[in-house]
Write a protein that holds these residues in place. Structure first.
Motif, mmCIF file in Angstrom:
data_model
loop_
_atom_site.group_PDB
_atom_site.id
_atom_site.type_symbol
_atom_site.label_atom_id
_atom_site.label_comp_id
_atom_site.label_asym_id
_atom_site.label_seq_id
_atom_site.Cartn_x
_atom_site.Cartn_y
_atom_site.Cartn_z
ATOM 1 N N ARG A 1 10.084 -6.188 6.234
ATOM 2 C CA ARG A 1 9.288 -4.866 6.920
ATOM 3 C C ARG A 1 9.282 -4.808 8.155
ATOM 4 O O ARG A 1 9.141 -5.839 8.971
ATOM 5 C CB ARG A 1 7.973 -4.980 6.458
ATOM 6 C CG ARG A 1 7.555 -4.866 5.003
ATOM 7 C CD ARG A 1 6.148 -4.835 4.721
ATOM 8 N NE ARG A 1 5.427 -3.692 5.212
ATOM 9 C CZ ARG A 1 4.545 -3.447 5.871
ATOM 10 N NH1 ARG A 1 3.818 -4.643 6.194
ATOM 11 N NH2 ARG A 1 3.957 -2.410 6.438
ATOM 12 N N PHE B 1 4.265 5.768 -2.699
ATOM 13 C CA PHE B 1 5.412 5.861 -3.469
ATOM 14 C C PHE B 1 5.726 4.626 -4.232
ATOM 15 O O PHE B 1 6.763 4.892 -5.120
ATOM 16 C CB PHE B 1 6.587 6.564 -2.571
ATOM 17 C CG PHE B 1 7.042 5.642 -1.758
ATOM 18 C CD1 PHE B 1 7.926 4.776 -1.789
ATOM 19 C CD2 PHE B 1 6.409 5.710 -0.245
ATOM 20 C CE1 PHE B 1 8.430 3.706 -0.837
ATOM 21 C CE2 PHE B 1 6.939 4.812 0.584
ATOM 22 C CZ PHE B 1 7.722 3.739 0.359
ATOM 23 N N CYS B 2 5.352 3.594 -3.987
ATOM 24 C CA CYS B 2 6.075 2.258 -4.430
ATOM 25 C C CYS B 2 5.447 1.819 -5.610
ATOM 26 O O CYS B 2 4.042 1.550 -5.976
ATOM 27 C CB CYS B 2 6.116 1.266 -3.337
ATOM 28 S SG CYS B 2 6.623 -0.474 -3.933
ATOM 29 N N ARG C 1 0.667 -1.263 0.099
ATOM 30 C CA ARG C 1 -0.011 -0.056 0.076
ATOM 31 C C ARG C 1 0.628 1.422 0.203
ATOM 32 O O ARG C 1 0.188 2.204 0.178
ATOM 33 C CB ARG C 1 -0.836 0.053 1.281
ATOM 34 C CG ARG C 1 -1.961 -0.960 1.183
ATOM 35 C CD ARG C 1 -2.840 -0.849 2.251
ATOM 36 N NE ARG C 1 -3.108 -2.193 2.977
ATOM 37 C CZ ARG C 1 -3.842 -2.277 4.177
ATOM 38 N NH1 ARG C 1 -4.262 -1.492 4.691
ATOM 39 N NH2 ARG C 1 -4.010 -3.607 4.522
ATOM 40 N N CYS C 2 2.008 1.346 -0.036
ATOM 41 C CA CYS C 2 2.998 2.469 -0.007
ATOM 42 C C CYS C 2 2.665 3.340 -1.115
ATOM 43 O O CYS C 2 2.869 2.658 -2.301
ATOM 44 C CB CYS C 2 4.519 2.094 0.272
ATOM 45 S SG CYS C 2 4.879 1.103 1.632
HETATM 46 S S1 SF4 Z 1 7.412 -3.373 -1.580
HETATM 47 FE FE1 SF4 Z 1 7.911 -2.157 0.523
HETATM 48 S S2 SF4 Z 1 7.715 -0.057 -0.529
HETATM 49 FE FE2 SF4 Z 1 6.518 -1.516 -1.924
HETATM 50 S S3 SF4 Z 1 4.531 -1.732 -0.999
HETATM 51 FE FE3 SF4 Z 1 5.490 -3.212 -0.240
HETATM 52 S S4 SF4 Z 1 6.411 -2.531 1.785
HETATM 53 FE FE4 SF4 Z 1 5.827 -0.909 0.686
#
Ligand code: SF4
Length: 386
Positions: A150, A37-38, A34-35
């Motif tokens: 994480r 920016f990702c 859910r981030c």
């Molecule tokens: S891969 Fe990392 S940055 Fe991307 S959504 Fe998952 S926890 Fe967030």
């Protein structure tokens, strides 16, 4: 008669410093996802892989390594994976991508293995221990095993569990800390608090593993940049990770944060503001012995690298040097860096022909598109790498 080449599953990404590691996929995609920016796993569903399935993949990788060695003997290279062996494998269509990746790993000879995807400590401890034990048994030549995880997942594991995992073979964990500022973490939907980041980091270190924390310059935007820089440094000061890796924010169209950029809810730092932010971040790192790297292509200043506390002034001097460049040279450096021509501020003086070429390009773009268009052009160059 040609035998079918062994194949196994591999995920989409790995940290830049694991480019030459053996890549094995232990889970699929990201359980959080859910981030804002990702861009990496969006629209892909997370799944655990069974221990049996992972073991089959490890066995396939082993078979591939044995086949590569066999081929080397046949080609007269006495078991070594040299230029002749690797070019034969890379040029032949009979080998799968995963087979080739094993051959390249042997060619580079790093001995390192990276377990993909985003959060492998989410696996039950006993399963992960079984996988690691099997991997070490099949590949005694592996000297380092690393993975992503994480903080939110790590705090669910006790130091005892993490120690068992380390004893089974996991040497290093890469964590996407991104920020130590709660307001930034919340806005970005990172799903973790600064306090959890600290607790997770301390547990990994207490378990005897190496810890690599990824920090994202720019993630606070123009509104929270100072809090982001100061709080992130404060959190890292509490953890003292082995590595701090900078990976600056970019916002391609496909990430949810792009909507916030368009609506104005998020205002992006420009390169000069970012340099100032990194300066504040470095100034606030105190009492730790971490190694800092900026080896990601999205970073403006790759020379911000070194070991704390000794190299702190050297790293700050790099930022100062950039900020003190005359406007025209700063612009030329930014275009050169974002376009992939420069890796160091010193490159401005090393190659007059490239300097002249970039200088002409800057004038042309500024003439055609104006100062704002030039900024857009630089952003477009940088976003090619996302
Ligand atoms: S891969 Fe990392 S940055 Fe991307 S959504 Fe998952 S926890 Fe967030």
């Amino acid at each position: 008669m040609s035998r079918k080449s062994p194949r196994f599953e591999q995920g989409p990404i790995r940290p830049p410093n694991e480019a030459r590691s053996l890549l094995l996929r232990i889970t699929r995609n990201c359980p959080w996802n859910r981030c804002r920016f990702c861009p990496v796993y969006k629209k892909r569903k997370f799944s655990l892989r069974s221990v049996d399935e992972i073991k089959q993949d490890i066995q396939a990788a082993r078979d591939a390594a044995d086949r590569v060695r066999e081929l080397s003997w046949k080609l007269g290279s006495s078991g070594r994976v040299d230029d002749a062996v690797i070019s034969q494998i890379l040029s032949s269509p009979e080998y799968s991508d995963s087979f080739r990746s094993v051959a390249l790993w042997m060619y580079y000879g790093t001995g390192a293995c990276f377990l993909q995807d985003a959060d492998n400590l989410v696996m039950p401890t006993a399963d992960l221990v079984e996988v690691l034990t099997f991997l070490k048994e099949k590949f005694p030549e592996i000297t380092r095993i690393t993975t992503y995880s994480r903080s939110r997942t790590i705090v669910r594991k006790s130091v005892d569990s993490l120690t068992r995992i380390r004893e089974a073979g996991l040497d290093r964990v890469h964590v996407g800390l991104e920020s130590g500022c709660d307001a930034v973490l919340k806005f970005m939907q990172k799903g973790v608090s600064a306090a959890q980041h600290i607790e997770a980091g301390k547990r990994v270190v207490a378990a005897g593993m190496e810890l690599s924390e990824y920090v994202m310059p720019g993630l606070g935007g123009r509104d929270l940049w100072r809090e982001h820089a100061e709080d992130t440094a404060r959190v890292l000061n509490r953890i003292n990770p082995h590595f701090i890796r900078l990976r600056s924010l970019r916002v391609p169209r496909r990430v949810p944060l792009y909507e916030d950029l368009v609506s104005g809810r998020f205002r992006m730092q420009n390169d000069d503001q970012l340099a100032l932010e990194i300066k504040v971040f470095l100034e606030n790192l105190e009492g730790i012995t971490s190694t800092i790297t900026s080896d990601h292509i999205m970073n403006l200043l790759p020379e911000v690298a070194g070991k704390l506390p000794g190299d702190k002034q050297k790293m700050l001097a790099v930022v100062e040097q950039y900020l003190k460049l005359p406007d025209k040279q700063r612009l030329i450096y930014r275009v050169g860096r974002r376009g992939g021509a420069y890796e160091s501020i010193r490159d401005l003086e090393r190659d007059p022909a490239t300097y002249a070429k970039i200088s002409r390009l800057v004038e042309e773009v500024a003439g055609e598109r104006g100062p704002e268009g030039l900024e857009e052009f630089i952003a477009e160059l940088a976003d090619r790498y996302v």
